[in-house]
Design an enzyme around this catalytic site. Structure first.
Site, PDB file in Angstrom:
ATOM      1  N   LYS A  80       0.855  -1.193   0.000  1.00 33.89           N
ATOM      2  CA  LYS A  80       0.000   0.000   0.000  1.00 33.89           C
ATOM      3  C   LYS A  80       0.891   1.244   0.000  1.00 33.89           C
ATOM      4  CE  LYS A  80      -4.015   1.791   2.648  1.00 33.89           C
ATOM      5  NZ  LYS A  80      -4.770   1.621   3.911  1.00 33.89           N
ATOM      6  N   SER A 155      -9.698   2.191   2.968  1.00 27.45           N
ATOM      7  CA  SER A 155      -8.837   2.891   2.041  1.00 27.45           C
ATOM      8  C   SER A 155      -7.969   1.966   1.182  1.00 27.45           C
ATOM      9  CB  SER A 155      -7.933   3.866   2.797  1.00 27.45           C
ATOM     10  OG  SER A 155      -7.074   3.189   3.689  1.00 27.45           O
ATOM     11  N   SER A 179      -9.520  -0.256   7.110  1.00 28.91           N
ATOM     12  CA  SER A 179      -8.989  -0.173   5.744  1.00 28.91           C
ATOM     13  C   SER A 179      -8.309  -1.427   5.213  1.00 28.91           C
ATOM     14  CB  SER A 179      -8.033   1.005   5.627  1.00 28.91           C
ATOM     15  OG  SER A 179      -8.781   2.191   5.584  1.00 28.91           O
TER      16      SER A 179
HETATM   17  N1  GLN Z   1     -12.772   4.169   6.303  1.00 27.19           N
HETATM   18  C1  GLN Z   1     -12.116   4.598   7.501  1.00 27.19           C
HETATM   19  C2  GLN Z   1     -11.837   6.079   7.421  1.00 27.19           C
HETATM   20  O1  GLN Z   1     -12.170   6.661   6.456  1.00 27.19           O
HETATM   21  C3  GLN Z   1     -10.933   3.766   7.756  1.00 27.19           C
HETATM   22  C4  GLN Z   1      -9.631   4.329   7.331  1.00 27.19           C
HETATM   23  C5  GLN Z   1      -8.496   3.418   7.602  1.00 27.19           C
HETATM   24  O2  GLN Z   1      -8.639   2.359   8.212  1.00 27.19           O
HETATM   25  N2  GLN Z   1      -7.326   3.847   7.192  1.00 27.19           N
HETATM   26  O3  GLN Z   1     -11.303   6.659   8.308  1.00 27.19           O
END
Ligand code: GLN
Length: 506
Positions: A80, A155, A179
């Site tokens: 990532k 994400s 994410s």
């Molecule tokens: N969807 C969550 C957010 O927008 C999770 C983000 C993450 O785990 N990096 O914060």
């Protein structure tokens, strides 16, 4: 497609060790597929052909020379793009870091390099890991290999799509509020958020440091266990990393499958808790149906199930969206146009540190990053901190207590990973609240620091549904054991049913 790409890392490991295949052959196949499919899926922001092949060649030579190798040596991996890689562009999918080549490797990258896994490239994400769909990437979204009109989750949608579309068997993600797990859920892959502190965060571009955790993205539970064993362990560069021996996670997978005492009932005696607050309103019918079928399978495998209540979970999402932006606003202060990436000078007026910072941040950050920075500074500001930030911290404590209470009654807690299957592009982009609701089931594990895995439980309208298993802090192995038994009980990895399995490269 080269048939090798359909195999799991565990299978490839055996072929490599037996000398049936070479890493160069495998890595080349992976790179060819990435080149062919990336225009369609946009899973990768950067592909490192040369670096990956150089590692592969070295591994093949070392193996031929009889050196002792790590079991995953020679198996390609994707990373990532919010994990820093020395000399390789790392953007966190933000314009503000465009062109930045980090001068150092994250600890997980050091470990991966030492073990000889060719890094094929950097995967797409929502800017600075903020989002649930990759639509917030400054470089355009990733597409879901199950249906390219739909989001791959976020994400870490890039890592999940890369693994789900058989571009690579292994990838790394980061999980602050889901994410790793939510993208895994909507792409039919497996994602594990380790116990907070199990994997070093050194070199993971910080989003919300008290919640962030690096973890594996794979197509099978066994592969995730192999990868987590490799990347976990104490690190002097991360003061929150746990000083504990690396757990035998592959052993835990075996204990749930091949080496189970009673192979017909590998989960005999296991107590499983369902959570009243983690179903019902907001959860799609098809998701709940698949979830309950998987729960029935757990019972068939010998587990006893009960439904518990965690009243604080109702407030977990709200608390997360106060604590997380508070930390974001402070972590993102370092992107000031002075030290990294983009520097923009004001078009009029004096050029001072302040005006350059303002112009650089205005040009470099996308809307979602700005929204969270503003929200975060607001909830921390004098006069508001008690009302917002401090009360959110109280909720965090309640979530920890509710989980601890449940774990005094059951061994693992289960829920759907995501309330819905993959949605269509644009459906939630203009409604931040609707987007945030995707994280409803994944956030408690981050607030509490506990390990949690998502694995596919089946399909709903032809799209994958994710099943989440949470274990107490430090009991990552337990989550792996249960997940491995369930995966096998449900007939093995679901990934092979993905339409991308039959996509040809040409
Ligand atoms: N969807 C969550 C957010 O927008 C999770 C983000 C993450 O785990 N990096 O914060």
């Amino acid at each position: 497609m080269n048939e090798l790409l359909l195999k799991s890392a565990a299978e490839l490991s055996e072929l490599l060790q037996a000398g049936t295949i070479t890493s160069v052959e495998l890595t080349q196949a992976s790179l060819d597929r990435i080149e062919a499919l990336n225009p369609k899926l946009h899973a990768f922001l950067y592909v490192d052909h040369e670096g990956a092949l150089a590692t592969a060649k070295q591994v093949d030579e070392d193996r031929a020379a009889g050196k002792t190798m790590h079991p995953l040596a020679g198996i390609p991996i994707a990373v990532k793009d919010n994990i820093v890689t020395r000399g390789i562009p790392t953007t966190a999918a933000s314009k503000i870091l465009e062109g930045w080549r980090p001068p150092y490797d994250a600890t997980v990258i050091v470990k991966i390099k030492q073990a000889g896994l060719p890094i094929v490239g950097k995967t797409n994400l929502d800017e600075f890991a903020m989002g649930s769909s990759t639509e917030h990437s400054a470089f355009g979204p990733t597409r879901n290999p199950w249906d390219t009109d739909r989001i791959p989750g976020g994400s870490g949608g890039g890592s999940a799509a890369a693994v789900g579309a058989f571009m690579v068997p292994l990838a790394l993600g980061t999980d602050t509020g889901g994410s790793i797990r939510q993208p895994a859920a909507v792409t039919g892959t497996v994602g594990f958020k380790p116990t907070y502190g199990n994997v070093s965060r050194f070199g993971a571009i910080a989003m919300a440091s008290s919640l962030d955790q690096i973890g594996p993205v794979t197509r099978t539970v066994r592969d995730a266990a192999m990868l987590q064993e490799l990347i976990s362990g104490h690190d002097v560069h991360d003061s929150t990393s746990l000083d504990q021996p690396v757990a035998d996670l592959v052993g835990a997978v075996n204990a749930g499958t091949t080496a189970a005492k009673d192979p017909a009932k590998p989960l005999a005696g296991l107590k499983v808790g369902l959570v009243k607050e983690m179903e019902g309103e907001g959860y799609a019918e098809g998701v709940l149906k698949s979830f309950h079928e998987a729960v029935a399978e757990l019972e068939k495998l010998g587990a006893e199930t009960t439904t518990l209540s965690a009243p604080s979970f109702k407030y977990a999402l709200g608390a997360y969206y106060l604590i997380m932006p508070a930390e974001v606003s402070s972590n993102l202060a370092r992107f000031d146009g002075m030290r990294y990436g983009v520097r923009v000078e004001p078009t009029e007026g004096p050029v001072t540190a302040e005006t350059v910072m303002r112009a650089s941040r205005a040009a470099g950050f996308g809307d979602e990053a700005k929204r969270r920075i503003i929200l975060g500074t607001h909830v921390l500001s004098a006069g508001y901190a008690d009302q917002f930030y401090t009360s959110a911290l109280r909720v965090r404590t309640l979530v920890q207590q509710d989980l601890a209470k449940m774990f005094s009654q059951v061994d693992v807690v289960v829920s759907p990973t995501s309330p819905t299957v993959a949605f269509k592009f644009g459906e939630k982009t203009n409604d931040p609240m609707a987007m945030y609701l995707n994280d409803i089931a994944t956030i408690p594990a981050n607030l509490a620091g506990s390990p949690a895995i998502s694995l596919p439980s089946g399909l709903s309208d032809g799209l994958p549904v994710g099943f989440q298993i949470l274990a107490p802090i430090g009991e990552d192995a337990r989550a792996y054991r249960v997940a491995a038994a369930l995966e096998e009980g449900l007939g093995g990895s679901l990934a092979s049913q993905c339409p991308a399995a039959s996509w040809e490269e040409k």
